[in-house]
Motif scaffolding. Structure first.
Motif, mmCIF file in Angstrom:
data_model
loop_
_atom_site.group_PDB
_atom_site.id
_atom_site.type_symbol
_atom_site.label_atom_id
_atom_site.label_comp_id
_atom_site.label_asym_id
_atom_site.label_seq_id
_atom_site.Cartn_x
_atom_site.Cartn_y
_atom_site.Cartn_z
ATOM 1 N N LEU A 1 -17.569 -9.773 -6.200
ATOM 2 C CA LEU A 1 -16.535 -9.044 -5.470
ATOM 3 C C LEU A 1 -17.129 -8.343 -4.248
ATOM 4 C CD1 LEU A 1 -14.552 -7.416 -8.419
ATOM 5 C CD2 LEU A 1 -13.817 -9.311 -6.967
ATOM 6 N N PRO A 2 -16.454 -8.384 -3.123
ATOM 7 C CA PRO A 2 -16.929 -7.679 -1.921
ATOM 8 C C PRO A 2 -16.590 -6.192 -2.012
ATOM 9 C CG PRO A 2 -14.818 -8.702 -1.464
ATOM 10 C CD PRO A 2 -15.195 -9.105 -2.877
ATOM 11 N N GLU A 3 -16.958 -5.452 -0.993
ATOM 12 C CA GLU A 3 -16.548 -4.049 -0.916
ATOM 13 C C GLU A 3 -15.028 -3.994 -0.748
ATOM 14 O OE1 GLU A 3 -18.310 -1.148 -1.236
ATOM 15 O OE2 GLU A 3 -19.863 -2.527 -1.940
ATOM 16 N N ALA A 4 -14.418 -3.002 -1.313
ATOM 17 C CA ALA A 4 -12.971 -2.875 -1.225
ATOM 18 C C ALA A 4 -12.525 -2.512 0.190
ATOM 19 C CB ALA A 4 -12.490 -1.806 -2.201
ATOM 20 N N THR A 5 -11.344 -2.983 0.558
ATOM 21 C CA THR A 5 -10.721 -2.576 1.816
ATOM 22 C C THR A 5 -10.032 -1.239 1.594
ATOM 23 O OG1 THR A 5 -10.338 -4.877 2.444
ATOM 24 C CG2 THR A 5 -9.011 -3.203 3.563
ATOM 25 N N ARG A 6 -10.276 -0.285 2.497
ATOM 26 C CA ARG A 6 -9.683 1.044 2.364
ATOM 27 C C ARG A 6 -8.572 1.245 3.381
ATOM 28 N NH1 ARG A 6 -12.364 4.296 -0.976
ATOM 29 N NH2 ARG A 6 -14.396 3.566 -1.694
ATOM 30 N N TYR A 7 -7.554 2.002 2.981
ATOM 31 C CA TYR A 7 -6.411 2.254 3.848
ATOM 32 C C TYR A 7 -6.291 3.752 4.134
ATOM 33 C CZ TYR A 7 -5.077 -2.501 2.645
ATOM 34 O OH TYR A 7 -5.070 -3.872 2.458
ATOM 35 N N LEU B 1 -1.482 -8.510 -8.071
ATOM 36 C CA LEU B 1 -0.804 -9.423 -7.153
ATOM 37 C C LEU B 1 -1.200 -10.879 -7.361
ATOM 38 C CD1 LEU B 1 -1.322 -7.141 -4.039
ATOM 39 C CD2 LEU B 1 0.880 -7.582 -5.161
ATOM 40 N N GLY B 2 -1.718 -11.211 -8.543
ATOM 41 C CA GLY B 2 -2.111 -12.589 -8.810
ATOM 42 C C GLY B 2 -3.220 -13.051 -7.874
ATOM 43 N N GLU B 3 -3.030 -14.187 -7.266
ATOM 44 C CA GLU B 3 -4.044 -14.750 -6.374
ATOM 45 C C GLU B 3 -4.279 -13.892 -5.135
ATOM 46 O OE1 GLU B 3 -2.864 -18.693 -5.421
ATOM 47 O OE2 GLU B 3 -3.298 -19.488 -7.427
ATOM 48 N N ALA B 4 -3.342 -12.993 -4.823
ATOM 49 C CA ALA B 4 -3.474 -12.137 -3.643
ATOM 50 C C ALA B 4 -4.317 -10.899 -3.906
ATOM 51 C CB ALA B 4 -2.093 -11.736 -3.136
ATOM 52 N N GLY B 5 -4.832 -10.742 -5.120
ATOM 53 C CA GLY B 5 -5.721 -9.627 -5.407
ATOM 54 C C GLY B 5 -5.032 -8.483 -6.110
ATOM 55 N N ALA B 6 -5.524 -7.273 -5.874
ATOM 56 C CA ALA B 6 -4.990 -6.087 -6.535
ATOM 57 C C ALA B 6 -5.205 -4.869 -5.660
ATOM 58 C CB ALA B 6 -5.654 -5.884 -7.900
ATOM 59 N N VAL B 7 -4.371 -3.867 -5.875
ATOM 60 C CA VAL B 7 -4.404 -2.618 -5.108
ATOM 61 C C VAL B 7 -4.521 -1.459 -6.077
ATOM 62 C CG1 VAL B 7 -3.027 -1.077 -3.635
ATOM 63 C CG2 VAL B 7 -3.078 -3.542 -3.167
ATOM 64 N N LEU B 8 -5.343 -0.466 -5.731
ATOM 65 C CA LEU B 8 -5.446 0.759 -6.513
ATOM 66 C C LEU B 8 -5.073 1.935 -5.637
ATOM 67 C CD1 LEU B 8 -6.313 2.385 -9.036
ATOM 68 C CD2 LEU B 8 -8.618 2.486 -8.049
ATOM 69 N N ALA B 9 -4.081 2.691 -6.070
ATOM 70 C CA ALA B 9 -3.686 3.915 -5.376
ATOM 71 C C ALA B 9 -4.001 5.114 -6.264
ATOM 72 C CB ALA B 9 -2.205 3.884 -5.040
ATOM 73 N N SER B 10 -4.536 6.159 -5.652
ATOM 74 C CA SER B 10 -4.857 7.388 -6.378
ATOM 75 C C SER B 10 -4.757 8.550 -5.402
ATOM 76 C CB SER B 10 -6.276 7.319 -6.957
ATOM 77 O OG SER B 10 -7.237 7.344 -5.913
ATOM 78 N N GLY B 11 -5.053 9.737 -5.886
ATOM 79 C CA GLY B 11 -5.053 10.894 -5.007
ATOM 80 C C GLY B 11 -6.125 10.809 -3.934
ATOM 81 N N VAL C 1 0.835 -1.202 0.000
ATOM 82 C CA VAL C 1 0.000 0.000 0.000
ATOM 83 C C VAL C 1 0.871 1.254 0.000
ATOM 84 C CG1 VAL C 1 -1.585 1.350 1.436
ATOM 85 C CG2 VAL C 1 -2.006 -1.088 1.068
ATOM 86 N N ASP C 2 1.872 1.277 0.878
ATOM 87 C CA ASP C 2 2.732 2.451 0.990
ATOM 88 C C ASP C 2 3.506 2.704 -0.307
ATOM 89 O OD1 ASP C 2 1.887 2.751 3.583
ATOM 90 O OD2 ASP C 2 3.672 1.837 4.484
ATOM 91 N N ALA C 3 3.990 1.637 -0.943
ATOM 92 C CA ALA C 3 4.770 1.786 -2.167
ATOM 93 C C ALA C 3 3.894 2.294 -3.313
ATOM 94 C CB ALA C 3 5.418 0.466 -2.540
ATOM 95 N N ALA C 4 2.678 1.760 -3.450
ATOM 96 C CA ALA C 4 1.774 2.224 -4.506
ATOM 97 C C ALA C 4 1.415 3.693 -4.291
ATOM 98 C CB ALA C 4 0.518 1.364 -4.524
ATOM 99 N N ALA C 5 1.142 4.061 -3.036
ATOM 100 C CA ALA C 5 0.822 5.460 -2.732
ATOM 101 C C ALA C 5 2.018 6.373 -2.988
ATOM 102 C CB ALA C 5 0.371 5.575 -1.275
ATOM 103 N N GLU C 6 3.225 5.846 -2.789
ATOM 104 C CA GLU C 6 4.438 6.633 -3.014
ATOM 105 C C GLU C 6 4.570 7.054 -4.470
ATOM 106 O OE1 GLU C 6 9.236 5.857 -2.821
ATOM 107 O OE2 GLU C 6 7.997 5.008 -1.211
ATOM 108 N N LEU C 7 4.234 6.171 -5.402
ATOM 109 C CA LEU C 7 4.312 6.526 -6.821
ATOM 110 C C LEU C 7 3.356 7.668 -7.149
ATOM 111 C CD1 LEU C 7 4.614 3.174 -8.820
ATOM 112 C CD2 LEU C 7 6.422 4.652 -7.934
ATOM 113 N N VAL C 8 2.176 7.642 -6.534
ATOM 114 C CA VAL C 8 1.214 8.724 -6.756
ATOM 115 C C VAL C 8 1.752 10.027 -6.158
ATOM 116 C CG1 VAL C 8 -1.128 9.547 -6.294
ATOM 117 C CG2 VAL C 8 -0.738 7.131 -6.818
ATOM 118 N N ALA C 9 2.278 9.959 -4.934
ATOM 119 C CA ALA C 9 2.796 11.150 -4.259
ATOM 120 C C ALA C 9 3.967 11.765 -5.016
ATOM 121 C CB ALA C 9 3.220 10.793 -2.839
#
Length: 309
Positions: free
Chosen positions: A303-309, A221-231, A202-210
């Motif tokens: 798909l369930p509701e997304a987990t937010r960080y 992340l394959g079987e581990a799902g996927a992460v979306l980072a944005s503003g 999460v921190d690394a994906a957010a870092e690219l946006v920042a």
């Protein structure tokens, strides 16, 4: 539109076991027009949209490639090259359900040839549209090629999207793009550290946006799902359970569905849900067959509701 400078004629088959030094008898084979950007365009076509696929092609393999892509009804422009379009070879080992992928090197490009690809792209860019540049760079093409693509997109008020790796990816992000889709390994290389936990991801994906490298980061992340980072923050989705047949093209389907939904005006978080469903739907297909819209819509409902960080 999409750009694939190093497409591949994807040949897929199966054998009971892969054994060294043995002549391996294979089952039925399948041939698909593969390569990152072309697979993105094929996905968008299957989902009911249209994306112009620009690609380099040469030799007898290139002629076959063009015929297959035209048969699928994908709008396309082929940039002729002197070299022969490469092939990729995938073997499914039926006894273990493991998959072996052999990706061949692309043909050597002259400067005139890769510049012709950029010129063809620039002529076709639609202001306000999306430019998806995806796949590896063949020999002779400079490392900053995708950075040049991003620059052209910005020049014509289009959104640039890049899916590649290594120095080519780093150079594109130094230019700044709208959306990037790294794997975990690629993201780790970009931020210069190991990513060993969900919070690290999460921190690394957010870092690219920042940093301003990308407005959207879709970490797959394959079987581990996927992460979306944005503003707006970072969210995570699991992948729906499917019977995996072939992972070839799953990441391209993710990207294709994402761009398709964005082009329809959907919020990035909603587009992200379609992307996750499309990647899983394609993984459940054989060879390099891309997902269908009914399959994506069915999985999206699971798909369930997304987990937010």
């Amino acid at each position: 539109m999409t750009l694939t400078i190093n497409p591949a004629l994807d040949i897929s088959t199966s054998t009971p076991r892969v054994i060294r030094d043995h002549k391996l008898r294979c089952g039925a084979s399948r041939i698909d027009p593969g390569g990152g950007g072309v697979n993105v365009a094929r996905t968008i076509r299957n989902l009911g949209g249209d994306a112009l696929a620009i690609y380099a092609a040469g030799g007898l393999t290139g002629a076959t490639y063009r015929q297959l892509l035209e048969a699928e009804g994908v709008p396309s422009l082929a940039v002729p090259i002197a070299g022969t379009t490469r092939e990729s070879f995938t073997v499914d080992e039926t006894e273990s359900s493991e998959q072996f992928r052999f990706v061949l090197q692309g043909p050597e490009f002259s400067e005139a040839e890769w510049r012709a690809c950029l010129a063809t792209l620039e002529e076709a860019i639609v202001p306000g549209g999306y430019v998806v540049a995806s796949g590896s760079l063949p020999p002779g093409v400079p490392t900053d090629f995708y950075a040049q693509v991003a620059r052209l997109a910005h020049k014509h008020d289009a959104r640039s999207i890049v899916d590649t790796s290594g120095e080519a990816l780093a150079a594109a992000l130094a230019e700044g793009v709208y959306l990037v889709k790294p794997s975990l390994r690629e993201l780790s290389e970009l931020v210069g550290r190991a990513l060993t936990s969900e919070q690290d991801e999460v921190d690394a994906a957010a870092e690219l946006v920042a940093r301003g490298s990308a407005q959207l980061v879709g970490l797959t992340l394959g079987e581990a799902g996927a992460v979306l980072a944005s503003g707006s923050g970072v969210i995570r989705l699991p992948v729906p359970k499917v019977q995996v047949q072939s992972v070839v093209g799953a990441g391209d389907a993710f990207l294709g569905a994402f761009v398709w939904r964005l082009s329809q005006g959907l919020d990035p978080e909603l587009a992200f849900r379609s992307a996750v469903a499309a990647g899983s739907a394609t993984a459940a297909k054989p060879a390099t067959e891309m997902c269908a819209i009914a399959e994506v819509e069915a999985l999206e409902k699971l798909l369930p509701e997304a987990t937010r960080y």
